[in-house]
Design a protein around this motif. Structure first.
Motif, PDB file in Angstrom:
ATOM      1  N   THR A 181      10.980  -2.491  -0.890  1.00 14.63           N
ATOM      2  CA  THR A 181      10.179  -2.906  -0.032  1.00 14.63           C
ATOM      3  C   THR A 181      11.593  -3.924   0.752  1.00 14.63           C
ATOM      4  OG1 THR A 181       8.882  -4.004  -2.173  1.00 14.63           O
ATOM      5  CG2 THR A 181       8.986  -5.176  -0.553  1.00 14.63           C
ATOM      6  N   LEU A 219      -8.658   1.178   3.029  1.00 11.84           N
ATOM      7  CA  LEU A 219      -7.653   0.536   3.963  1.00 11.84           C
ATOM      8  C   LEU A 219      -7.192   1.514   4.241  1.00 11.84           C
ATOM      9  CD1 LEU A 219      -5.913  -1.577   1.303  1.00 11.84           C
ATOM     10  CD2 LEU A 219      -6.962  -2.606   3.093  1.00 11.84           C
ATOM     11  N   TYR A 273      -3.636   3.676   6.181  1.00  9.88           N
ATOM     12  CA  TYR A 273      -2.746   2.920   5.639  1.00  9.88           C
ATOM     13  C   TYR A 273      -1.026   3.042   6.646  1.00  9.88           C
ATOM     14  CZ  TYR A 273      -2.488   5.842   1.203  1.00  9.88           C
ATOM     15  OH  TYR A 273      -3.062   6.282  -0.009  1.00  9.88           O
ATOM     16  N   ALA A 274      -0.216   2.719   6.426  1.00  8.11           N
ATOM     17  CA  ALA A 274       1.068   2.275   7.652  1.00  8.11           C
ATOM     18  C   ALA A 274       1.450   3.924   8.398  1.00  8.11           C
ATOM     19  CB  ALA A 274       2.408   1.436   6.884  1.00  8.11           C
ATOM     20  N   MET A 305       6.553 -10.676  -0.864  1.00  8.47           N
ATOM     21  CA  MET A 305       6.860 -10.685   0.376  1.00  8.47           C
ATOM     22  C   MET A 305       7.971 -10.344   0.560  1.00  8.47           C
ATOM     23  SD  MET A 305       3.866  -8.866   0.809  1.00  8.47           S
ATOM     24  CE  MET A 305       3.437  -8.216  -0.283  1.00  8.47           C
ATOM     25  N   HIS A 364       0.099 -15.496  -0.084  1.00 16.53           N
ATOM     26  CA  HIS A 364       0.046 -14.165   0.913  1.00 16.53           C
ATOM     27  C   HIS A 364      -1.532 -13.579   0.140  1.00 16.53           C
ATOM     28  CE1 HIS A 364       1.730 -13.835  -3.407  1.00 16.53           C
ATOM     29  NE2 HIS A 364       1.575 -11.957  -3.568  1.00 16.53           N
ATOM     30  N   GLN A 368      -0.181 -10.576   4.180  1.00 13.34           N
ATOM     31  CA  GLN A 368       0.819 -10.083   5.193  1.00 13.34           C
ATOM     32  C   GLN A 368       0.131  -8.268   5.305  1.00 13.34           C
ATOM     33  OE1 GLN A 368       3.706 -11.388   6.164  1.00 13.34           O
ATOM     34  NE2 GLN A 368       2.063 -13.269   5.804  1.00 13.34           N
ATOM     35  N   LEU A 369      -0.241  -8.164   3.831  1.00 19.01           N
ATOM     36  CA  LEU A 369      -0.968  -6.482   4.574  1.00 19.01           C
ATOM     37  C   LEU A 369      -1.785  -6.036   2.772  1.00 19.01           C
ATOM     38  CD1 LEU A 369       1.203  -5.674   1.277  1.00 19.01           C
ATOM     39  CD2 LEU A 369       3.164  -5.765   3.306  1.00 19.01           C
ATOM     40  N   ALA A 370      -1.989  -4.561   2.901  1.00 20.57           N
ATOM     41  CA  ALA A 370      -2.689  -3.997   2.381  1.00 20.57           C
ATOM     42  C   ALA A 370      -4.189  -4.818   1.606  1.00 20.57           C
ATOM     43  CB  ALA A 370      -1.372  -3.752   0.689  1.00 20.57           C
ATOM     44  N   ASP A 371      -4.054  -5.051   1.165  1.00 22.33           N
ATOM     45  CA  ASP A 371      -5.308  -5.204   0.275  1.00 22.33           C
ATOM     46  C   ASP A 371      -5.314  -7.129   0.692  1.00 22.33           C
ATOM     47  OD1 ASP A 371      -3.630  -6.000  -1.703  1.00 22.33           O
ATOM     48  OD2 ASP A 371      -4.996  -6.214  -3.098  1.00 22.33           O
ATOM     49  N   GLN A 372      -4.316  -7.603   0.895  1.00 24.10           N
ATOM     50  CA  GLN A 372      -4.419  -9.227   0.949  1.00 24.10           C
ATOM     51  C   GLN A 372      -5.690 -10.030   1.943  1.00 24.10           C
ATOM     52  OE1 GLN A 372      -0.303  -9.929   1.496  1.00 24.10           O
ATOM     53  NE2 GLN A 372       0.235  -8.832  -0.120  1.00 24.10           N
ATOM     54  N   PRO A 379      -0.353 -12.758   9.633  1.00 18.72           N
ATOM     55  CA  PRO A 379       0.236 -13.166   8.619  1.00 18.72           C
ATOM     56  C   PRO A 379       1.311 -13.912   8.994  1.00 18.72           C
ATOM     57  CG  PRO A 379       1.677 -11.062  10.327  1.00 18.72           C
ATOM     58  CD  PRO A 379      -0.555 -11.467  10.540  1.00 18.72           C
TER      59      PRO A 379
END
Length: 421
Positions: A63, A138, A140-141, A250, A312, A333-337, A356
């Motif tokens: 990470t 969602l 993907y990056a 995070m 977060h 910050q990301l994903a499901d947040q 974020p």
């Protein structure tokens, strides 16, 4: 009965398995957990006397290294190859495998269960990977959806294609080493016809979706009886309830700026601050006595003693704050947040921060709302409706599935007291 619980991810992916493992063991079930080899995961499982089967590289190191989106297929391939080496031995003698975590991690674990001929269940800790026409998937990056595409059904088709582009080659290479036939649709293979959703139906309501029979067990939470560290307890006792700010696993770009923004916002409200160090290694630069920096701590004991929780938006932290009846400011910050930030705002139990990267001004403004009396009252009302027995529901379903006998394959089960789509 023997159960293997498998995941790969951050603390939010591991902690629910700790909770389920403890509940299963209380019922006389032998259980082991397959997870990343990080020291904090190893220690957490050792604390509850559950064996860890390490797989893959350190989740924290991965990470914090910030790998590029283009490396995702290679990382998925390495993870699944590691699972193919480790999990068959770990699953030997088990009756059922519970697969959670990122899509490639779940796909690899489910393939091992298929290889060794035991039952399996696919579990997610957020519903955004479950196809539903009520909301967008969602992205993907590195694979954003075209802004002109708004049809939800088309977006879910694009999501399926993204999963195949990113993970199918690696998955089928792993399945070949296991002597298994290839799969055409990675997401369909992972989700299956009857996935489990381990979230609270108040915080995360699931609505019936044709072709998908979801079992919502409730969140997997372990009652935490650990006392707070003496110095933290003394800080809490020394004055009015402080704020809590922490971002868990995070990495946070500009973490020093975030810490200083949090301190400034707390002071603007005349509040002291408990600052969670987390994986971003947050610290107070000026060393003033109105800020206490804490590492590992029992959030179930801490959160009821603070005035608001800034975090977060991980599922576990959101759930813990909701059960503590404390207002929240979610800085996703990301994903499901962002989803959890929206749910907190929709329920009226907190504020969804815009973006974020919080500043002193933005946090101060969010706390103006979160600290208002009506939001604390609403948080208390919602806390009374949130359930805490999801591990009991899940353990009961697993034990019933094994007791019923039958061939290897995906576990079914009934929805118990929770909504089933």
């Amino acid at each position: 009965m023997r159960v293997l619980l498998s995941t790969y991810g951050s603390r939010g992916d591991v902690e629910p398995l700790v909770a389920l493992a403890v509940r299963l063991r209380e019922l006389g079930t032998e259980v082991r957990v397959c997870a990343p080899p990080d020291d904090d995961f190893t220690q957490r499982l050792a604390d509850v006397d559950v064996p860890l089967v390490p797989v893959g590289p350190s989740a924290r190191a991965l990470t914090l290294s910030g790998p590029s989106p283009s490396s995702m297929p290679q990382r998925a391939a390495a993870l699944m190859a590691g699972q193919a080496e480790v999990l068959p031995d770990a699953a030997e003698g088990c009756d059922v495998l519970v697969a959670t975590g990122m899509v490639p991690a779940a796909a690899g674990a489910l393939s091992v269960a298929e290889k060794v001929g035991i039952r399996s269940v696919s579990v997610t800790f957020q519903q955004l990977t479950l196809p539903s026409l009520r909301r967008r998937p969602l992205a993907y990056a590195g694979r954003p959806f075209p802004p002109e595409v708004t049809d939800t059904a088309v977006l879910w088709e694009m999501d399926a294609e993204s999963n195949n582009v990113l993970f199918r080659r690696a998955l089928n290479a792993t399945r070949k080493t296991l002597g298994l036939a290839p799969v055409d649709d990675v997401r369909e293979y992972v989700v299956g016809a009857r996935p489990w959703l381990a979230t609270d139906p108040v915080l995360d309501p699931w609505f019936a979706t044709p072709g998908l029979d979801v079992v919502q067990t409730g969140s997997w939470i372990l009652p935490d009886e650990r006392p707070l560290p003496d110095d933290l307890a003394a800080f809490l006792d020394a004055g009015e309830a402080p704020l809590y700010v922490g971002f868990g696993s995070m990495p946070l770009h500009g973490s020093g700026d975030v810490a200083q923004a949090a301190i400034a916002a707390a002071r603007a409200h005349g509040r002291r601050l408990v600052l969670g160090r987390g994986w971003a290694d947050l610290a107070a630069a000026d060393g003033a006595d109105d800020c206490f920096v804490v590492g590992e701590a029992n959030h179930q004991a801490l959160f009821p003693r603070v005035a608001a929780v800034v975090h977060h938006g991980g599922q576990g932290t959101t759930m813990t704050a909701a059960r503590a009846a404390v207002p929240q400011v979610v800085v996703p910050q990301l994903a499901d947040q962002p989803y959890w930030a929206g749910r907190v705002a929709d329920l009226g139990i907190g504020v969804a921060h815009d973006g974020p990267a919080p500043t002193a001004a933005s946090l101060t403004a969010a706390l103006d709302t979160a600290l208002a009396g009506q939001m604390r009252a609403r948080a208390a009302d919602v806390a009374g409706t949130v359930r805490g027995d999801g591990t009991g529901v899940a353990a009961k379903l697993l034990r019933e599935a094994v007791a019923d006998g039958g061939p290897a394959g995906r576990v079914g089960g009934v929805g118990g007291m929770y909504r089933v789509g």
